[in-house]
Design a protein around this motif. Sequence first.
Motif, PDB file in Angstrom:
ATOM      1  N   MET A   4     -71.656 -19.267 105.886  1.00  0.00           N
ATOM      2  CA  MET A   4     -72.121 -17.954 105.175  1.00  0.00           C
ATOM      3  C   MET A   4     -73.292 -17.437 106.155  1.00  0.00           C
ATOM      4  O   MET A   4     -74.439 -18.182 106.028  1.00  0.00           O
ATOM      5  CB  MET A   4     -72.292 -18.244 103.729  1.00  0.00           C
ATOM      6  N   LYS A   5     -73.366 -16.392 106.473  1.00  0.00           N
ATOM      7  CA  LYS A   5     -74.390 -15.704 107.221  1.00  0.00           C
ATOM      8  C   LYS A   5     -75.379 -15.153 106.202  1.00  0.00           C
ATOM      9  O   LYS A   5     -74.811 -14.570 105.182  1.00  0.00           O
ATOM     10  CB  LYS A   5     -74.164 -14.898 108.595  1.00  0.00           C
ATOM     11  N   ASN A   6     -76.616 -14.613 106.632  1.00  0.00           N
ATOM     12  CA  ASN A   6     -77.444 -13.780 106.103  1.00  0.00           C
ATOM     13  C   ASN A   6     -77.830 -12.589 106.826  1.00  0.00           C
ATOM     14  O   ASN A   6     -78.189 -12.414 107.865  1.00  0.00           O
ATOM     15  CB  ASN A   6     -78.948 -14.580 105.732  1.00  0.00           C
ATOM     16  N   ILE A   7     -77.010 -11.387 106.217  1.00  0.00           N
ATOM     17  CA  ILE A   7     -77.236 -10.078 106.875  1.00  0.00           C
ATOM     18  C   ILE A   7     -78.086  -9.062 106.202  1.00  0.00           C
ATOM     19  O   ILE A   7     -77.660  -8.820 104.986  1.00  0.00           O
ATOM     20  CB  ILE A   7     -75.826  -9.715 107.041  1.00  0.00           C
ATOM     21  N   VAL A   8     -78.984  -8.416 107.040  1.00  0.00           N
ATOM     22  CA  VAL A   8     -79.668  -7.209 106.404  1.00  0.00           C
ATOM     23  C   VAL A   8     -79.010  -5.928 106.890  1.00  0.00           C
ATOM     24  O   VAL A   8     -79.059  -5.851 108.245  1.00  0.00           O
ATOM     25  CB  VAL A   8     -81.314  -7.346 106.566  1.00  0.00           C
ATOM     26  N   ILE A   9     -78.533  -5.085 105.883  1.00  0.00           N
ATOM     27  CA  ILE A   9     -78.302  -3.911 106.359  1.00  0.00           C
ATOM     28  C   ILE A   9     -79.198  -2.817 105.988  1.00  0.00           C
ATOM     29  O   ILE A   9     -79.582  -2.831 104.700  1.00  0.00           O
ATOM     30  CB  ILE A   9     -76.745  -3.692 105.637  1.00  0.00           C
ATOM     31  N   ILE A  10     -79.621  -1.966 106.793  1.00  0.00           N
ATOM     32  CA  ILE A  10     -80.667  -0.744 106.230  1.00  0.00           C
ATOM     33  C   ILE A  10     -79.612   0.423 106.269  1.00  0.00           C
ATOM     34  O   ILE A  10     -78.921   0.579 107.058  1.00  0.00           O
ATOM     35  CB  ILE A  10     -81.622  -0.520 107.259  1.00  0.00           C
ATOM     36  N   GLY A  11     -79.572   0.822 104.875  1.00  0.00           N
ATOM     37  CA  GLY A  11     -78.579   2.106 104.595  1.00  0.00           C
ATOM     38  C   GLY A  11     -77.142   1.614 104.178  1.00  0.00           C
ATOM     39  O   GLY A  11     -76.367   2.397 104.786  1.00  0.00           O
ATOM     40  N   GLY A  12     -77.248   0.778 103.596  1.00  0.00           N
ATOM     41  CA  GLY A  12     -75.739   0.163 103.370  1.00  0.00           C
ATOM     42  C   GLY A  12     -75.038   0.770 101.962  1.00  0.00           C
ATOM     43  O   GLY A  12     -74.069   0.332 101.616  1.00  0.00           O
ATOM     44  N   SER A  13     -75.595   1.923 101.447  1.00  0.00           N
ATOM     45  CA  SER A  13     -75.177   2.356 100.377  1.00  0.00           C
ATOM     46  C   SER A  13     -74.019   3.593 100.459  1.00  0.00           C
ATOM     47  O   SER A  13     -73.371   4.071  99.603  1.00  0.00           O
ATOM     48  CB  SER A  13     -76.132   2.928  99.305  1.00  0.00           C
ATOM     49  N   LEU A  22     -69.293  -3.447 102.444  1.00  0.00           N
ATOM     50  CA  LEU A  22     -68.043  -3.802 101.937  1.00  0.00           C
ATOM     51  C   LEU A  22     -67.338  -5.040 102.589  1.00  0.00           C
ATOM     52  O   LEU A  22     -66.791  -5.932 102.214  1.00  0.00           O
ATOM     53  CB  LEU A  22     -67.249  -2.883 101.459  1.00  0.00           C
ATOM     54  N   GLN A  23     -67.517  -4.863 103.828  1.00  0.00           N
ATOM     55  CA  GLN A  23     -66.640  -5.842 104.574  1.00  0.00           C
ATOM     56  C   GLN A  23     -67.327  -7.092 104.956  1.00  0.00           C
ATOM     57  O   GLN A  23     -66.408  -8.272 104.928  1.00  0.00           O
ATOM     58  CB  GLN A  23     -66.465  -5.226 106.260  1.00  0.00           C
ATOM     59  N   GLN A  24     -68.499  -7.126 104.740  1.00  0.00           N
ATOM     60  CA  GLN A  24     -69.313  -8.661 104.821  1.00  0.00           C
ATOM     61  C   GLN A  24     -69.553  -9.268 103.537  1.00  0.00           C
ATOM     62  O   GLN A  24     -69.791 -10.402 103.691  1.00  0.00           O
ATOM     63  CB  GLN A  24     -70.584  -8.136 105.438  1.00  0.00           C
ATOM     64  N   LEU A  25     -69.344  -8.574 102.498  1.00  0.00           N
ATOM     65  CA  LEU A  25     -69.868  -9.483 101.133  1.00  0.00           C
ATOM     66  C   LEU A  25     -69.134 -10.552 101.020  1.00  0.00           C
ATOM     67  O   LEU A  25     -69.487 -11.505 100.315  1.00  0.00           O
ATOM     68  CB  LEU A  25     -69.609  -8.150  99.979  1.00  0.00           C
ATOM     69  N   GLU A  26     -67.688 -10.597 101.006  1.00  0.00           N
ATOM     70  CA  GLU A  26     -66.773 -11.698 100.705  1.00  0.00           C
ATOM     71  C   GLU A  26     -67.418 -12.859 101.302  1.00  0.00           C
ATOM     72  O   GLU A  26     -67.244 -14.020 100.845  1.00  0.00           O
ATOM     73  CB  GLU A  26     -65.247 -11.364 101.053  1.00  0.00           C
ATOM     74  N   THR A  27     -67.801 -12.961 102.457  1.00  0.00           N
ATOM     75  CA  THR A  27     -68.032 -14.219 103.392  1.00  0.00           C
ATOM     76  C   THR A  27     -69.544 -14.430 103.669  1.00  0.00           C
ATOM     77  O   THR A  27     -69.640 -15.527 104.394  1.00  0.00           O
ATOM     78  CB  THR A  27     -67.115 -14.150 104.465  1.00  0.00           C
ATOM     79  N   ASN A  28     -70.429 -13.235 103.397  1.00  0.00           N
ATOM     80  CA  ASN A  28     -71.894 -13.509 103.748  1.00  0.00           C
ATOM     81  C   ASN A  28     -72.651 -13.072 102.614  1.00  0.00           C
ATOM     82  O   ASN A  28     -72.294 -12.309 101.567  1.00  0.00           O
ATOM     83  CB  ASN A  28     -72.045 -12.660 105.034  1.00  0.00           C
ATOM     84  N   THR A  29     -73.886 -13.273 102.773  1.00  0.00           N
ATOM     85  CA  THR A  29     -74.841 -12.987 101.756  1.00  0.00           C
ATOM     86  C   THR A  29     -75.521 -11.701 102.621  1.00  0.00           C
ATOM     87  O   THR A  29     -76.129 -11.468 103.784  1.00  0.00           O
ATOM     88  CB  THR A  29     -76.183 -14.036 101.672  1.00  0.00           C
ATOM     89  N   VAL A  30     -75.629 -10.471 101.815  1.00  0.00           N
ATOM     90  CA  VAL A  30     -75.842  -9.161 102.440  1.00  0.00           C
ATOM     91  C   VAL A  30     -77.260  -8.812 101.558  1.00  0.00           C
ATOM     92  O   VAL A  30     -76.907  -8.464 100.189  1.00  0.00           O
ATOM     93  CB  VAL A  30     -74.725  -8.177 102.180  1.00  0.00           C
ATOM     94  N   TYR A  31     -78.186  -8.535 102.241  1.00  0.00           N
ATOM     95  CA  TYR A  31     -79.322  -7.901 101.832  1.00  0.00           C
ATOM     96  C   TYR A  31     -79.407  -6.348 102.243  1.00  0.00           C
ATOM     97  O   TYR A  31     -79.450  -5.832 103.257  1.00  0.00           O
ATOM     98  CB  TYR A  31     -80.581  -8.503 102.215  1.00  0.00           C
TER      99      TYR A  31
END
Length: 227
Positions: free
Chosen positions: A1-10, A19-28
């Motif tokens: 599981m990766k840790n991904i930071v998304i700026i402007g993910g709403s 939405l694509q990354q949530l199932e397999t990664n931690t998303v900030y």
Amino acid sequence: MKNIVIIGGSKGIGSAILLQQLETNTVYNISRTAPDITHPNLKHFNMDVLQDVLPDIAQIDSLIYCPGSINLKPIGSLSIDDFRNDFEINVIGAVKTIQKYLPIIKKGTNPSIVLFSTVAAKLGMPFHASIATAKAGVEGLVKSLGAELASVVRINAIAPTITETSLSAGILRNERMKENMVERHPMKGYLKPEEVANMAHFLISENAKSISGQIFEMDYGIVSFKL
């Protein structure tokens, strides 16, 4: 599981990536509004990337900076503040975020950064002076940091053509305008957010470990082909 930071993910492309990354990664997610969903793997920070102090995050493998603008006016109608605001959103926000998180990203697994440009940075288009100037800055940033960080962190940009999001709603506001946009593109289409999310997914994956400092045009042929 990766840790991904998304700026402007709403919203828009950022939301599709989230939405694509949530199932397999931690998303900030860092944005002024919260995403419409909740998920055990989602951590949201409600803030303005330009105005607020960015939160500390202990582990980051990938950073994806999504904020952008569509400010289309004749040059005589563009104010200096228009240019300044577009540059702030597209370039300064990205720089601020990279400077904040780069020491953490460097410690990540297959560390990578993805920014966003536009086809208008290469294809001369009327009324795009402000946004094309800002996005050209993004492309310069990618090339420079790609070289500077070559042995440590990969950085690339995606340059989409018009994408069906709330940001482009005024350009695609009725069926006739959508049909005209399809006809303008040699490959007879324009982008859905999910298509761009797929490219972002590739660029932060192990499959792209040899790629850095590149601008990927997702253009349905509008830049690439003259038919």
